[in-house]
Design an enzyme around this catalytic site. Structure first.
Site, PDB file in Angstrom:
ATOM      1  N   ALA A  36       0.866  -1.278  -0.152  1.00  0.00           N
ATOM      2  CA  ALA A  36       0.152   0.070   0.147  1.00  0.00           C
ATOM      3  C   ALA A  36       0.839   1.259  -0.133  1.00  0.00           C
ATOM      4  O   ALA A  36       0.534   2.141  -0.703  1.00  0.00           O
ATOM      5  CB  ALA A  36      -1.015   0.031   1.204  1.00  0.00           C
ATOM      6  N   TYR A  38       3.817   1.428  -1.217  1.00  0.00           N
ATOM      7  CA  TYR A  38       4.460   1.700  -2.642  1.00  0.00           C
ATOM      8  C   TYR A  38       3.641   2.361  -3.343  1.00  0.00           C
ATOM      9  O   TYR A  38       3.750   3.053  -4.147  1.00  0.00           O
ATOM     10  CB  TYR A  38       4.771   0.340  -2.998  1.00  0.00           C
ATOM     11  CG  TYR A  38       5.774   0.160  -4.441  1.00  0.00           C
ATOM     12  CD1 TYR A  38       7.109   0.322  -4.376  1.00  0.00           C
ATOM     13  CD2 TYR A  38       4.986  -0.064  -5.445  1.00  0.00           C
ATOM     14  CE1 TYR A  38       7.519   0.273  -5.562  1.00  0.00           C
ATOM     15  CE2 TYR A  38       5.407   0.212  -6.777  1.00  0.00           C
ATOM     16  CZ  TYR A  38       7.003   0.149  -6.797  1.00  0.00           C
ATOM     17  OH  TYR A  38       7.542  -0.021  -8.012  1.00  0.00           O
ATOM     18  N   SER A  92      23.653 -22.310 -26.466  1.00  0.00           N
ATOM     19  CA  SER A  92      22.986 -23.348 -25.595  1.00  0.00           C
ATOM     20  C   SER A  92      23.942 -24.072 -24.896  1.00  0.00           C
ATOM     21  O   SER A  92      25.152 -24.075 -24.878  1.00  0.00           O
ATOM     22  CB  SER A  92      22.086 -24.176 -26.492  1.00  0.00           C
ATOM     23  OG  SER A  92      22.794 -24.647 -27.492  1.00  0.00           O
ATOM     24  N   GLU A 134      23.906 -23.541 -10.506  1.00  0.00           N
ATOM     25  CA  GLU A 134      22.663 -22.229 -10.627  1.00  0.00           C
ATOM     26  C   GLU A 134      21.491 -23.385 -11.284  1.00  0.00           C
ATOM     27  O   GLU A 134      21.529 -24.606 -11.682  1.00  0.00           O
ATOM     28  CB  GLU A 134      22.881 -21.571 -11.793  1.00  0.00           C
ATOM     29  CG  GLU A 134      24.101 -20.854 -11.674  1.00  0.00           C
ATOM     30  CD  GLU A 134      24.704 -19.874 -12.911  1.00  0.00           C
ATOM     31  OE1 GLU A 134      23.859 -19.687 -13.851  1.00  0.00           O
ATOM     32  OE2 GLU A 134      26.124 -19.559 -12.908  1.00  0.00           O
ATOM     33  N   LYS A 136      18.131 -24.211 -13.562  1.00  0.00           N
ATOM     34  CA  LYS A 136      18.149 -23.945 -15.069  1.00  0.00           C
ATOM     35  C   LYS A 136      16.395 -23.885 -15.052  1.00  0.00           C
ATOM     36  O   LYS A 136      15.734 -24.467 -15.023  1.00  0.00           O
ATOM     37  CB  LYS A 136      18.418 -25.320 -15.823  1.00  0.00           C
ATOM     38  CG  LYS A 136      18.184 -24.922 -17.321  1.00  0.00           C
ATOM     39  CD  LYS A 136      18.740 -26.188 -18.073  1.00  0.00           C
ATOM     40  CE  LYS A 136      18.863 -25.597 -19.532  1.00  0.00           C
ATOM     41  NZ  LYS A 136      17.539 -25.397 -20.227  1.00  0.00           N
ATOM     42  N   ARG A 157      16.539 -14.643 -27.724  1.00  0.00           N
ATOM     43  CA  ARG A 157      17.721 -15.404 -28.278  1.00  0.00           C
ATOM     44  C   ARG A 157      17.519 -15.551 -29.749  1.00  0.00           C
ATOM     45  O   ARG A 157      18.443 -15.654 -30.380  1.00  0.00           O
ATOM     46  CB  ARG A 157      17.764 -16.814 -27.347  1.00  0.00           C
ATOM     47  CG  ARG A 157      18.756 -17.760 -27.864  1.00  0.00           C
ATOM     48  CD  ARG A 157      19.121 -18.756 -26.790  1.00  0.00           C
ATOM     49  NE  ARG A 157      19.852 -19.826 -27.485  1.00  0.00           N
ATOM     50  CZ  ARG A 157      19.723 -20.768 -27.721  1.00  0.00           C
ATOM     51  NH1 ARG A 157      18.498 -21.051 -28.104  1.00  0.00           N
ATOM     52  NH2 ARG A 157      20.686 -21.535 -28.352  1.00  0.00           N
ATOM     53  N   GLU A 194      17.081 -15.421 -17.588  1.00  0.00           N
ATOM     54  CA  GLU A 194      15.916 -15.922 -17.976  1.00  0.00           C
ATOM     55  C   GLU A 194      14.792 -15.194 -17.321  1.00  0.00           C
ATOM     56  O   GLU A 194      14.600 -14.889 -16.032  1.00  0.00           O
ATOM     57  CB  GLU A 194      16.033 -17.338 -17.300  1.00  0.00           C
ATOM     58  CG  GLU A 194      14.953 -18.431 -17.975  1.00  0.00           C
ATOM     59  CD  GLU A 194      15.562 -19.107 -19.132  1.00  0.00           C
ATOM     60  OE1 GLU A 194      16.666 -18.650 -19.602  1.00  0.00           O
ATOM     61  OE2 GLU A 194      14.858 -19.999 -19.606  1.00  0.00           O
ATOM     62  N   LYS A 310      28.693 -24.268 -13.981  1.00  0.00           N
ATOM     63  CA  LYS A 310      29.631 -23.638 -14.994  1.00  0.00           C
ATOM     64  C   LYS A 310      31.019 -23.547 -14.141  1.00  0.00           C
ATOM     65  O   LYS A 310      31.038 -23.093 -13.050  1.00  0.00           O
ATOM     66  CB  LYS A 310      29.229 -22.143 -15.225  1.00  0.00           C
ATOM     67  CG  LYS A 310      27.862 -22.132 -16.035  1.00  0.00           C
ATOM     68  CD  LYS A 310      27.225 -20.572 -15.960  1.00  0.00           C
ATOM     69  CE  LYS A 310      25.862 -20.603 -16.525  1.00  0.00           C
ATOM     70  NZ  LYS A 310      25.215 -19.607 -16.365  1.00  0.00           N
ATOM     71  N   CYS A 464     -25.966 -50.522 -10.164  1.00  0.00           N
ATOM     72  CA  CYS A 464     -24.824 -50.512 -11.151  1.00  0.00           C
ATOM     73  C   CYS A 464     -23.586 -50.861 -10.070  1.00  0.00           C
ATOM     74  O   CYS A 464     -23.375 -50.508  -8.776  1.00  0.00           O
ATOM     75  CB  CYS A 464     -24.694 -48.885 -11.386  1.00  0.00           C
ATOM     76  SG  CYS A 464     -23.029 -48.887 -12.144  1.00  0.00           S
TER      77      CYS A 464
HETATM   78  S1  IVH Z   1      23.664 -20.312 -19.414  1.00  0.00           S
HETATM   79  C1  IVH Z   1      26.884 -20.348 -22.172  1.00  0.00           C
HETATM   80  N1  IVH Z   1      22.411 -20.372 -17.120  1.00  0.00           N
HETATM   81  O1  IVH Z   1      19.091 -22.735 -20.812  1.00  0.00           O
HETATM   82  C2  IVH Z   1      25.729 -20.603 -21.442  1.00  0.00           C
HETATM   83  N2  IVH Z   1      21.196 -20.931 -19.305  1.00  0.00           N
HETATM   84  O2  IVH Z   1      20.538 -24.497 -23.172  1.00  0.00           O
HETATM   85  C3  IVH Z   1      24.201 -20.144 -21.902  1.00  0.00           C
HETATM   86  N3  IVH Z   1      19.129 -21.371 -18.929  1.00  0.00           N
HETATM   87  O3  IVH Z   1      18.845 -20.621 -23.515  1.00  0.00           O
HETATM   88  C4  IVH Z   1      23.266 -20.280 -20.984  1.00  0.00           C
HETATM   89  N4  IVH Z   1      18.868 -21.101 -16.773  1.00  0.00           N
HETATM   90  O4  IVH Z   1      17.336 -20.033 -21.544  1.00  0.00           O
HETATM   91  C5  IVH Z   1      22.439 -20.507 -18.665  1.00  0.00           C
HETATM   92  N5  IVH Z   1      21.481 -20.693 -15.158  1.00  0.00           N
HETATM   93  C6  IVH Z   1      21.288 -20.757 -16.364  1.00  0.00           C
HETATM   94  C7  IVH Z   1      20.196 -20.905 -16.953  1.00  0.00           C
HETATM   95  C8  IVH Z   1      20.385 -21.088 -18.584  1.00  0.00           C
HETATM   96  C9  IVH Z   1      18.127 -21.461 -17.862  1.00  0.00           C
HETATM   97  C10 IVH Z   1      18.499 -21.666 -20.281  1.00  0.00           C
HETATM   98  C11 IVH Z   1      18.826 -20.513 -21.099  1.00  0.00           C
HETATM   99  C12 IVH Z   1      19.510 -21.127 -22.313  1.00  0.00           C
HETATM  100  C13 IVH Z   1      19.222 -22.562 -22.245  1.00  0.00           C
HETATM  101  C14 IVH Z   1      20.635 -23.231 -22.658  1.00  0.00           C
END
Ligand code: IVH
Length: 800
Positions: A36, A38, A92, A134, A136, A157, A194, A310, A464
């Site tokens: 409220a 905000y 990807s 991380e 996904k 993308r 994302e 990563k 039935c």
């Molecule tokens: S890194 C070079 N980190 O996954 C690395 N991607 O298959 C490029 N995604 O199109 C992506 N969570 O939409 C990365 N923590 C994350 C992610 C992530 C989701 C998706 C992203 C990308 C696809 C890759």
């Protein structure tokens, strides 16, 4: 000008405050002010900007959806999406579907870094690599370009090299900063992450689509993708998308040397980071992270399809490089998919306890999230129609958490030429009786209206076998008649062998019949006979619940028993009389009434109670005081649904004419003394109809027969223990609903009000009571808790 200067200052201050609140909310996850507050700041800013349009800038929090005033500065609403060439391709990720693939990934990484890493120890344990762990997220990748700290472009993308310009749409995502915080950011910075749709938002969107007969999205990812590609950004805004950042695409100048340090820096500039982000040393720690997240997966407020690892050091990433379009330094460890494509082989129809005939999809078996799925629920025929389902279709199946698999969508392009429509059978697949579409009957304004329901029912009732089995399983269950040792398999045998054709037959089973059943020996047979015998003395509430009346659960059964006191009364009660009970609406009332109109049901009940079967209800008694007190003449007039007659006019009418006969006999002149001429006419019109007079007299007769007196509301209240007192209920009550508490207090003569004042006699405060309780303390009004209320009611003969 001074005026405009102060306005400019205030505007700057408001923007910075709003940005701060946003940052705390989306990035730090620690909201600093209530919504409220905000909203108040936001409105103030908006008002000032309307007064001083020359002070509007594109980064103002009010400008997430481009306004007319700014169309010259802001990206115009999209006509089509312009192509955007990415400065650095958006790549990807390679996938790992099991532990083996993860171990191989880590081995490849260590081999690739052999020269960089220290040698392993004497026991052959290699050096370990540090990874950023991380989630996904299951959304779509976006690239966000900031020039001098301002968001200037958002892009999808696309094919990795060329995406689409979705600037106007990403601006509507509240967790994406329009302007970077702090300092030290590169003059040109491209952030990647994302965009996703939270689960609640996805469910809300689909529920709305269903309500409007529109198309639903198969999953949050499709919903997010569909929402970000809206031509009208104000539609995107309403979809409440969210964003997590996972990396940097391009940056002018130097950034920290590790992925995790870079992410931390992005966070300080205002980008939301996922809170599950972690560092892991060595592949075993990565595998543990995967397991951890797998357990949490269902509780997360968004969908993920795996985790991403990563290599943390950027110099190591450069050393490892790329293979085709995937980095060698990262991998996605995927969870089993929750959605799969399969073929709809057939639709079969199942018959439930109340005879509902429901369609079930028979599917070509497919693995979904680690389980073989060959059936899916289709709910009802409306759902089949909404999906546009045909037998032979390829469908998307979704299995999330512990929920039963569901058919989410038809893949229209894959429909074969010989696809067949799904038809509801005209005859019950189990007993051959007719199948009828349920009707929703409503009596309103003195007229009955009928509409078609979504449910089809087999009219075979206990003839039935499917309904019979389910009915018996329910009848003997723990909260119903509680017959121990009579499991589902045994019920099936009893029905299949023709030993039990109705619940009554349970009470004439003999030793020789039971011992013949599979799995029975002497002792178990005697035990079962014992528990059947012990169940012969149920309470009225248990018995009513055991009957399995559609829509009558345990609570409603208790309410019926407590209020009407005797089974005969429950059996005979008119729907209008049943709706006098708190929490019983017209539809439930009709279900109850219809159930007892059925001859076969009544025959079974009579049999159960005859001496041969011997079921004896333990606690039959009188109509409750609470029902007697609320069954008033004016209440009845309201229930008759006479046009323009509500509680107030009904009360006025009854104050003047205190019996049904008088009201029926009244002429226009009498009626107009207390009612408007429109209302008076409506009453006359209503009672001109013979059927209406008959219904009103029937209701009256029944209420009188049930022991109620017809005095107007006021008379029946006088002399009651709480007469003249005003009570207030607040907070959550555990042992009864607030409706029931209200009805009970009223039955003792109290008036129950919504607000606390000096006139309030007492406040009943349940769990987490708030402002009303505070007000009571402030005004020195008496307060009691639920336990004290229960005791007070009990002292006046009203039990829980
Ligand atoms: S890194 C070079 N980190 O996954 C690395 N991607 O298959 C490029 N995604 O199109 C992506 N969570 O939409 C990365 N923590 C994350 C992610 C992530 C989701 C998706 C992203 C990308 C696809 C890759």
């Amino acid at each position: 000008m001074t005026d405009s200067q102060t306005a400019a200052e205030r505007i700057a201050q408001l923007r910075s405050e709003l940005d701060d609140h946003n940052y705390r909310y989306y990035v730090l996850d620690e909201p600093s002010v209530p919504d409220a507050e905000y909203d108040r700041l936001f409105r103030e800013l908006k008002a000032l900007e309307t007064e001083h349009p020359e002070l509007i800038t594109p980064e103002s929090p009010t400008q997430r959806v481009g306004s007319k005033a700014l169309s010259a500065v802001l990206p115009r609403p999209n006509v089509a999406f312009a192509p955007v060439r990415h400065l650095i391709p958006m790549l990807s990720l390679d996938n790992a579907f099991d532990e083996q693939a993860m171990l191989e990934f880590d081995r490849r990484v260590r081999e690739g870094l052999a020269e960089e890493l220290p040698p392993g120890d004497l026991f052959g344990n290699g050096p370990e690599v540090e990874y950023s762990c991380e989630l996904k997220l299951d959304g779509l990748a976006v690239s966000l370009l900031y020039e001098n700290g301002f968001l200037v472009r958002g892009a999808t993308r696309g094919d990795g090299s060329v995406g689409e310009d979705i600037t106007a749409n990403v601006r509507t995502v509240r967790s994406i900063p329009l302007r970077l915080r702090g300092d030290g950011w590169p003059a040109s910075l491209e952030v990647r992450g994302e965009v996703y749709m939270p689960k609640v938002e996805f469910e809300r969107l689909n529920a709305e689509a269903i309500a409007e007969g529109g198309k639903t999205f198969a999953n949050p990812r499709n919903a997010a993708a569909g929402s970000i590609r809206q031509l009208d950004p104000s539609v995107t805004e309403m979809r409440r998308l969210s964003f997590f950042t996972y990396g940097v695409g391009f940056a002018e100048g130097d950034l920290p040397g590790t992925q995790l340090d870079r992410l931390a820096l992005l966070r300080s500039w205002g980008f939301p980071l996922n809170r599950e982000l972690k560092k892991a040393v060595g592949v075993q720690a990565c595998l543990a992270y995967y397991q951890d997240i797998a357990i949490k997966r269902d509780e997360l407020p968004y969908e993920i399809d795996g985790v991403v690892f990563k290599v943390n050091r950027i110099d190591f990433q450069l050393e490892l490089g790329f293979r085709a379009r995937e980095p060698r330094w990262a991998i996605a460890h995927k969870f089993p998919a929750r959605e799969e494509l399969t073929e709809l082989l057939d639709v079969e129809f199942q018959v439930g306890r109340t005879g509902a005939v429901t369609p079930v999809a028979r599917l070509k078996p497919v693995q979904v999230a680690g389980v073989t799925v060959s059936n899916a629920t289709l709910h009802n025929m409306d759902e089949v129609a909404r999906l546009g389902l045909m037998i032979g279709d390829t469908v998307i199946i979704r299995r999330a958490g512990d929920v039963i698999p569901q058919v989410m969508q038809v893949v229209a392009e894959r429909r074969p030429d010989d696809a067949r429509p799904v038809d509801i059978p005209t005859q019950c697949p189990v007993c051959g009786s007719q199948v009828e579409r349920t009707q929703l009957v409503k009596r309103s304004k003195g007229k009955e209206s009928v509409s078609e329901g979504a449910i089809y029912r087999c009219v075979g009732r206990l003839f039935c076998q499917a309904q019979l089995k389910q009915a018996i399983i329910h009848f003997v269950s723990r909260r119903a008649m509680d017959i121990d040792g009579l499991g589902d398999k045994i019920v099936e045998q009893l029905v299949d062998k023709g030993l039990v054709k109705s619940p009554a037959d349970l009470y004439t089973l003999i030793y020789d019949q039971i011992i013949e059943l599979e799995g029975f020996a002497e002792v178990s047979t005697r035990n079962l006979l014992g528990s059947i015998a012990n169940s012969r003395k149920p309470s009225l509430a248990r018995f009513v619940f055991a009957l399995g009346i559609p829509d009558v659960g345990e609570e409603t059964a208790k309410l019926l028993a407590r209020s009407l006191g005797k089974l005969d009364r429950i059996q005979e009660a008119l729907p209008e009389v049943l709706t006098y009970l708190p929490d019983v609406g017209a539809e439930v009332a009709y279900e109850i009434h219809n159930f007892f109109e059925d001859e076969h049901n009544c025959k079974v009940i009579a049999e159960l109670r005859d001496p041969q079967h011997g079921v004896l209800l333990q606690d039959e008694g009188d109509v409750s005081a609470e029902l007697a007190a609320c069954a008033t003449l004016d209440g009845m007039l309201v229930k008759l649904n006479i046009t323009s007659i509500g509680p107030t006019s009904a009360r006025k009418l009854v104050a003047k004419l205190d019996s049904l006969d008088k009201i029926i006999a009244a002429d226009g002149i009498d009626l107009r003394q207390v009612l408007s001429s429109k209302q008076a006419d409506a009453v006359r019109e209503f009672f001109k109809v013979e059927a209406n007079r008959k219904l009103a007299r029937e209701i009256e007769a029944q209420l009188l027969e049930f022991g109620m007196h017809w005095n107007s509301a006021r008379k029946s209240v006088e002399g009651l223990p709480l007469a003249g007192q005003t009570w207030v209920l607040t907070g959550t009550l555990e042992r009864m609903s607030r409706d029931i508490a209200k009805a009970r207090l009223e039955s003792l003569g109290a008036k129950v009000s919504n607000s606390v004042s000096t006139k309030t006699h007492c406040v009943v405060a349940g769990e987490s009571a708030g402002s009303k309780l505070a007000k009571a303390h402030e005004l020195n009004v008496a307060v009691m808790d639920e336990e004290q209320l229960v005791k007070l009611l009990a002292d006046h003969g009203i039990g829980a």
